[in-house]
Design a protein around this motif. Structure first.
Motif, mmCIF file in Angstrom:
data_model
loop_
_atom_site.group_PDB
_atom_site.id
_atom_site.type_symbol
_atom_site.label_atom_id
_atom_site.label_comp_id
_atom_site.label_asym_id
_atom_site.label_seq_id
_atom_site.Cartn_x
_atom_site.Cartn_y
_atom_site.Cartn_z
ATOM 1 N N ALA A 1 22.453 91.610 53.008
ATOM 2 C CA ALA A 1 23.178 92.876 52.965
ATOM 3 C C ALA A 1 24.427 92.833 53.837
ATOM 4 O O ALA A 1 25.378 93.561 53.615
ATOM 5 N N ALA A 2 24.415 91.950 54.865
ATOM 6 C CA ALA A 2 25.537 91.895 55.789
ATOM 7 C C ALA A 2 26.446 90.712 55.520
ATOM 8 O O ALA A 2 27.440 90.539 56.200
ATOM 9 N N ASP A 3 26.108 89.868 54.537
ATOM 10 C CA ASP A 3 26.873 88.653 54.279
ATOM 11 C C ASP A 3 27.731 88.820 53.040
ATOM 12 O O ASP A 3 27.219 88.828 51.920
ATOM 13 N N PRO A 4 29.056 88.918 53.187
ATOM 14 C CA PRO A 4 29.925 89.069 52.021
ATOM 15 C C PRO A 4 30.119 87.733 51.312
ATOM 16 O O PRO A 4 29.845 86.659 51.863
ATOM 17 N N ALA A 5 30.613 87.781 50.100
ATOM 18 C CA ALA A 5 30.967 86.573 49.370
ATOM 19 C C ALA A 5 32.301 86.045 49.890
ATOM 20 O O ALA A 5 32.981 86.701 50.686
ATOM 21 N N VAL A 6 32.686 84.871 49.450
ATOM 22 C CA VAL A 6 33.959 84.289 49.864
ATOM 23 C C VAL A 6 35.118 85.191 49.435
ATOM 24 O O VAL A 6 36.043 85.439 50.201
ATOM 25 N N LEU A 7 35.048 85.705 48.210
ATOM 26 C CA LEU A 7 36.097 86.583 47.682
ATOM 27 C C LEU A 7 35.571 88.009 47.580
ATOM 28 O O LEU A 7 34.548 88.254 46.927
ATOM 29 N N THR A 8 36.242 88.939 48.233
ATOM 30 C CA THR A 8 35.850 90.344 48.165
ATOM 31 C C THR A 8 37.082 91.214 47.962
ATOM 32 O O THR A 8 38.215 90.789 48.182
ATOM 33 N N THR A 9 36.832 92.457 47.550
ATOM 34 C CA THR A 9 37.856 93.491 47.515
ATOM 35 C C THR A 9 37.290 94.718 48.201
ATOM 36 O O THR A 9 36.142 94.696 48.669
ATOM 37 N N ASN B 1 36.162 97.054 46.822
ATOM 38 C CA ASN B 1 35.047 97.502 45.980
ATOM 39 C C ASN B 1 33.806 96.633 46.140
ATOM 40 O O ASN B 1 32.783 96.895 45.502
ATOM 41 N N GLY B 2 33.867 95.589 46.981
ATOM 42 C CA GLY B 2 32.724 94.716 47.188
ATOM 43 C C GLY B 2 33.032 93.286 46.770
ATOM 44 O O GLY B 2 34.199 92.887 46.631
ATOM 45 N N ASP B 3 31.967 92.505 46.579
ATOM 46 C CA ASP B 3 32.136 91.109 46.195
ATOM 47 C C ASP B 3 32.779 91.000 44.811
ATOM 48 O O ASP B 3 32.466 91.780 43.900
ATOM 49 N N VAL B 4 33.682 90.029 44.666
ATOM 50 C CA VAL B 4 34.255 89.738 43.353
ATOM 51 C C VAL B 4 33.181 89.054 42.520
ATOM 52 O O VAL B 4 32.517 88.120 42.987
ATOM 53 N N ALA B 5 32.986 89.498 41.296
ATOM 54 C CA ALA B 5 31.915 88.976 40.449
ATOM 55 C C ALA B 5 32.383 87.774 39.641
ATOM 56 O O ALA B 5 33.572 87.648 39.321
ATOM 57 N N VAL B 6 31.451 86.897 39.336
ATOM 58 C CA VAL B 6 31.739 85.797 38.431
ATOM 59 C C VAL B 6 32.168 86.390 37.085
ATOM 60 O O VAL B 6 31.545 87.312 36.575
ATOM 61 N N GLY B 7 33.256 85.889 36.552
ATOM 62 C CA GLY B 7 33.803 86.434 35.311
ATOM 63 C C GLY B 7 34.960 87.383 35.531
ATOM 64 O O GLY B 7 35.711 87.673 34.584
ATOM 65 N N SER C 1 46.192 83.812 52.523
ATOM 66 C CA SER C 1 46.318 84.602 53.742
ATOM 67 C C SER C 1 45.872 86.034 53.478
ATOM 68 O O SER C 1 46.308 86.657 52.501
ATOM 69 N N ASN C 2 45.021 86.548 54.371
ATOM 70 C CA ASN C 2 44.575 87.936 54.247
ATOM 71 C C ASN C 2 45.595 88.929 54.790
ATOM 72 O O ASN C 2 45.460 90.136 54.591
ATOM 73 N N ALA C 3 46.621 88.428 55.476
ATOM 74 C CA ALA C 3 47.640 89.329 56.035
ATOM 75 C C ALA C 3 48.329 90.112 54.932
ATOM 76 O O ALA C 3 48.641 91.295 55.097
ATOM 77 N N ASP C 4 48.578 89.444 53.802
ATOM 78 C CA ASP C 4 49.207 90.121 52.663
ATOM 79 C C ASP C 4 48.530 89.753 51.348
ATOM 80 O O ASP C 4 49.107 89.905 50.287
ATOM 81 N N ASN C 5 47.281 89.232 51.447
ATOM 82 C CA ASN C 5 46.484 88.874 50.259
ATOM 83 C C ASN C 5 47.258 87.929 49.353
ATOM 84 O O ASN C 5 47.348 88.109 48.141
ATOM 85 N N ALA D 1 40.900 93.502 39.222
ATOM 86 C CA ALA D 1 40.794 94.878 38.745
ATOM 87 C C ALA D 1 41.672 95.828 39.559
ATOM 88 O O ALA D 1 41.287 96.969 39.850
ATOM 89 N N GLY D 2 42.840 95.353 39.953
ATOM 90 C CA GLY D 2 43.785 96.193 40.677
ATOM 91 C C GLY D 2 43.580 96.278 42.168
ATOM 92 O O GLY D 2 44.401 96.867 42.879
ATOM 93 N N ALA D 3 42.503 95.674 42.691
ATOM 94 C CA ALA D 3 42.227 95.727 44.134
ATOM 95 C C ALA D 3 42.561 94.386 44.784
ATOM 96 O O ALA D 3 42.263 93.329 44.226
ATOM 97 N N ALA D 4 43.184 94.425 45.967
ATOM 98 C CA ALA D 4 43.584 93.207 46.654
ATOM 99 C C ALA D 4 42.369 92.374 47.041
ATOM 100 O O ALA D 4 41.344 92.895 47.485
ATOM 101 N N VAL D 5 42.509 91.052 46.882
ATOM 102 C CA VAL D 5 41.413 90.127 47.149
ATOM 103 C C VAL D 5 41.520 89.570 48.576
ATOM 104 O O VAL D 5 42.603 89.124 48.990
ATOM 105 N N THR D 6 40.413 89.586 49.302
ATOM 106 C CA THR D 6 40.322 89.044 50.649
ATOM 107 C C THR D 6 39.442 87.797 50.631
ATOM 108 O O THR D 6 38.440 87.754 49.908
ATOM 109 N N VAL D 7 39.815 86.796 51.425
ATOM 110 C CA VAL D 7 39.021 85.572 51.542
ATOM 111 C C VAL D 7 38.227 85.623 52.845
ATOM 112 O O VAL D 7 38.791 85.838 53.925
ATOM 113 N N ASN D 8 36.928 85.431 52.740
ATOM 114 C CA ASN D 8 36.036 85.519 53.911
ATOM 115 C C ASN D 8 35.465 84.135 54.281
ATOM 116 O O ASN D 8 35.227 83.315 53.445
#
Length: 212
Positions: free
Chosen positions: A26-34, A36-42, A167-171, A205-212
């Protein structure tokens, strides 16, 4: 004499209860998130050039002679997105360039730039390293069509792989001085092409992607 063992047993039971009530996942995010949560396969990731920047293919690593494009963008489908830290993978299905010009002697303009041999595989690590590789037995290839005084010429450039930085500074994802070698074309095609571009923001889906 039984007080200490009973207290130890009670503490163990309490700790196990807390672990069961709060799953680690529950506390571990995926490598790619927005947001809205973890980016899904597909899911499909898209990005265009960062505002105010150009994509360039220069004839030398430190020069400014070559081809410059005011527009560029990519499309990639997520194929794996494990829990961070780790490496997410994508299939790069589209990479386009437009509004291009050239400042090479003898070249009047740029007709088109086409990325060949798609799709490419893209790996994004938690450290922010982005690696683009071609299908097995293939190469990363770009065909540049130039207008010259002698007519239209095709310049074909190839590279074994590309490496960029997220870079997460500006996605963003930035490629700097990635070397391509000319595989075919006239003498007006420079022998090496050094590719640089910054894409931001990368979105799903319009939301910026962050790398974790």
């Amino acid at each position: 004499m039984r007080t200490r063992p009973l207290l130890a047993l009670a503490a163990t039971v309490a700790a196990l209860s807390l672990t069961a009530a709060t799953p680690a996942s529950a506390a571990d995010p995926a490598v790619l998130t927005t947001a809205n949560g973890d980016v899904a396969v597909g899911d499909v990731l898209t990005a265009s050039l960062a505002s105010g920047t150009n994509a360039t293919l220069y004839s030398s690593a430190t020069g400014t002679s070559g081809v410059s494009c005011a527009s560029s963008g990519f499309t990639a489908t997520v194929t794996a997105n494990p829990t961070a830290p780790g490496t997410a993978t994508e299939s790069l299905t589209g990479h386009t360039f437009g509004n291009c010009s050239a400042n090479v002697v003898g070249v009047l303009g740029v007709t088109s730039i086409t990325v060949n041999n798609l799709p490419y595989s893209t790996a994004v690590s938690s450290a922010g390293t982005v690696t683009v590789t071609p299908p097995a037995g293939s190469v990363i290839q770009t065909t540049v069509v130039l207008r010259t005084l002698l007519g239209s010429i095709n310049c074909v450039y190839r590279a074994p792989s590309l490496t960029g930085t997220a870079s997460n500074a500006d996605n963003s994802i930035t490629f700097t001085g990635q070397q391509f070698t000319k595989s075919s074309g006239s003498s007006l095609c420079f022998a090496n092409g050094y590719f640089s571009a910054k894409y931001a923001p990368v979105t799903a889906a319009g939301a910026a992607v962050t790398v974790n």
